[in-house]
Structure formats: structure tokens, C-alpha cells
Design an enzyme around this catalytic site. Structure first.
Site, short mmCIF file in Angstrom:
data_model
loop_
_atom_site.label_atom_id
_atom_site.label_comp_id
_atom_site.label_asym_id
_atom_site.label_seq_id
_atom_site.Cartn_x
_atom_site.Cartn_y
_atom_site.Cartn_z
N GLU A 173 -53.18 -16.92 -11.32
CA GLU A 173 -53.34 -15.87 -10.42
C GLU A 173 -54.73 -15.06 -10.88
OE1 GLU A 173 -50.94 -11.68 -9.80
OE2 GLU A 173 -50.71 -12.69 -11.62
N ASP B 271 -51.95 -12.21 -5.34
CA ASP B 271 -51.68 -10.98 -5.29
C ASP B 271 -52.38 -10.16 -4.38
OD1 ASP B 271 -50.92 -8.17 -6.07
OD2 ASP B 271 -50.13 -9.02 -8.00
N GLN C 208 -47.88 -11.57 -3.61
CA GLN C 208 -47.22 -10.42 -4.51
C GLN C 208 -47.74 -9.09 -3.38
OE1 GLN C 208 -47.82 -10.95 -8.69
NE2 GLN C 208 -45.94 -11.31 -8.81
N GLU D 143 -44.33 -6.34 -6.75
CA GLU D 143 -44.74 -6.12 -8.03
C GLU D 143 -45.30 -4.73 -7.86
OE1 GLU D 143 -46.35 -8.59 -11.83
OE2 GLU D 143 -47.73 -8.62 -9.90
#
Length: 277
Positions: free
Chosen positions: A153, A188, A216, A252
Site C-alpha cells: 500500500e 487507498d 480503501q 478506514e
């Protein structure tokens, strides 16, 4: 329609961790993710999943350490954010991956995030990248034998200064070099917006490759609910649908109301709009 997983490290902060599973299920979530399960026996976490009819879709390998005590110390005290790119800690990384795979088997979790770690000031980035690629190649092989995916990530350096991996193109270049089908990107959109922006076009660029294993989302810049801030969640969700992404989107974010009763639940209007609930 996108599928959303509750991130139990951030949502329902007023509740003890093991009580957050039931809270997520009451709010209609069918899946969960979180940072780390290692403070609890895997069987205890599995029981919460089964009791609440939830699917475990993601968690992180240890940020450092090899057992519950040393893992907690690594994260909370030493400030470690992964060991995948750290020279001299290969044995620790491997032990952490093996522990994560044991938990993944018990929790029937298909994917594990391998945090890259912090790049020390003045460090030789090329050397760290060489270690990173080598560690990821080993981890991908172990995970493939267990039927799991491993993820990397890109994270913004405002939230985690010095984090080794920051950009989508860097992540995809690493994946191409490793060459393992089960190594994918955890994309993300919160970190992406802060570092690069142009989120919709990045989705259009990378989702069709099949190398994005998980998404995310959170509001930018405060990391509250996705509809609080500069992103446009309904539009982004429509792009994700258009591109045919069938994975999970992890929620998240930190509820804007904080650790108060119903603080998370009362902020889920965006989710009801997205799912038509």
C-alpha cells in the site's frame, strides 16, 4: 454496487475491539478489516466473525515483532510501520508473515497487507528497494502456497513521515518486478488524494490491470466519513462500478463524532446512499 468492509481499528472506537464485530453487523456490514489481530487468539477472533456472519477480508502482517507483546511494542512504542523494506530484519519479516498466514488460515482471510516500513534519513533507497523486492518475492511464494494474496500500500508521508512506498506507479513497478500473480496493490483513495490527486483517472488507469486487490476510502483531509471533505464519493463509487471492480472497499476512517455511543452508526448516511439501504 461496491461492497464495503468496516475497518474495526477505526470504526466504533467507543467499544472494546471484540465488541465491534457485532456493532458492524448491526449496521449492515457483511465484511470487516482491521490493522492487527495478534492481541487475541485467532480462535477468539474467528468466533466473533462466525457469531456475526461476517467475512474477514484484510488485515496487516505485524509491523515488527514476532508475538503479541513484541508486535504491540513495535507499533505503539517503537513506532515501527513494517519491516518489508528494512535491511537486516529479514528474519523478523519472515516470522511475521508466517504468523499472519496462520491467522489468515484460521480467519479464512484471503489477503494480507505487508507494510513497507520507514526509510531512515540518509538511507540508501536502492538498497531498501532491493530488500523490499526480495522480501515480497519470498512472501508471495509463501502466501501462494497457502492460497492467499499479499498486498502493498502506498501511504502518504503526512500521516506516516518517511514511509517507504508513497505512489501508485511505484507500487505497480514493484509488483511488475516481483512478478507474482498474488502480489497486488492496496489502493487507498485517502492516501492517493493527498499524494497524487486525480483519483478518478488513477482508478481508470489501475483497476483494469487486475493488480489492485483492495480499495480503501476516507474523507480528505481529516480522515473522517468519506462524504466529509474534498472527495466526491458517489462519483468515485460510480467509476468503480463502471470499471467492474468486484473487490471490497475498506472504510478506514475515524468517525467525526469520535468515541461516543452511536458515533459511527450516526455517520453512515453516506453508506446508505451508496448501497440504497
Amino acid at each position: 454496487m461496491p461492497r464495503f468492509a468496516a475497518n474495526l481499528s477505526m470504526l466504533y472506537p467507543e467499544l472494546p475491539f471484540l465488541d465491534r464485530f457485532a456493532a458492524a453487523a448491526r449496521d449492515g456490514f457483511k465484511a470487516v478489516e482491521y490493522l492487527f489481530p495478534y492481541a487475541f487468539p485467532a480462535e477468539q477472533v474467528r468466533d466473533q466473525l462466525q457469531a456475526n456472519d461476517l467475512q474477514q477480508v484484510l488485515f496487516n502482517a505485524p509491523p515488527g515483532g514476532t508475538d503479541a507483546t513484541s508486535i504491540a511494542h513495535a507499533w505503539d512504542v517503537a513506532g515501527m510501520r513494517g519491516t518489508a523494506s528494512l535491511p537486516g530484519r529479514e528474519a523478523e519479516f519472515r516470522a511475521g508473515v508466517e504468523l499472519a498466514l496462520q491467522y489468515a488460515a484460521m480467519l479464512d482471510c484471503p489477503r494480507i497487507h505487508l507494510m513497507a516500513g520507514l526509510l531512515p534519513a540518509g538511507a540508501d533507497r536502492a538498497m531498501h528497494r532491493e530488500v523490499y523486492v526480495s522480501n515480497l518475492r519470498w512472501a508471495a511464494a509463501q502466501a501462494a502456497a497457502a492460497g492467499r494474496d499479499v498486498l502493498i500500500e502506498p501511504i502518504n508521508t503526512r500521516d506516516i513521515p518517511g514511509f517507504f512506498l508513497n505512489r501508485q506507479d511505484e507500487a505497480h513497478a514493484v509488483i511488475a518486478e516481483v512478478g507474482a500473480a498474488n502480489l497486488k496493490v492496496q489502493m487507498d483513495l485517502y492516501h492517493l488524494q493527498i499524494v497524487e490527486g486525480d483519483v478518478a483517472m488513477k482508478l481508470r488507469q489501475y483497476l483494469p490491470t487486475g493488480r489492485v486487490g483492495h480499495l480503501q476510502i476516507a474523507g480528505v483531509p481529516q480522515r473522517h466519513e468519506p462524504d466529509l471533505g474534498e472527495l466526491n464519493p458517489p462519483y468515485l463509487f460510480s467509476v468503480i462500478d463502471e470499471l467492474g471492480f468486484d473487490g471490497w472497499i475498506g472504510c478506514e476512517y475515524r468517525p467525526a463524532r469520535g468515541p461516543v455511543a452511536n458515533g459511527t452508526s450516526d455517520g453512515l448516511g453516506w453508506l446508505k446512499q451508496a448501497t440504497g439501504a
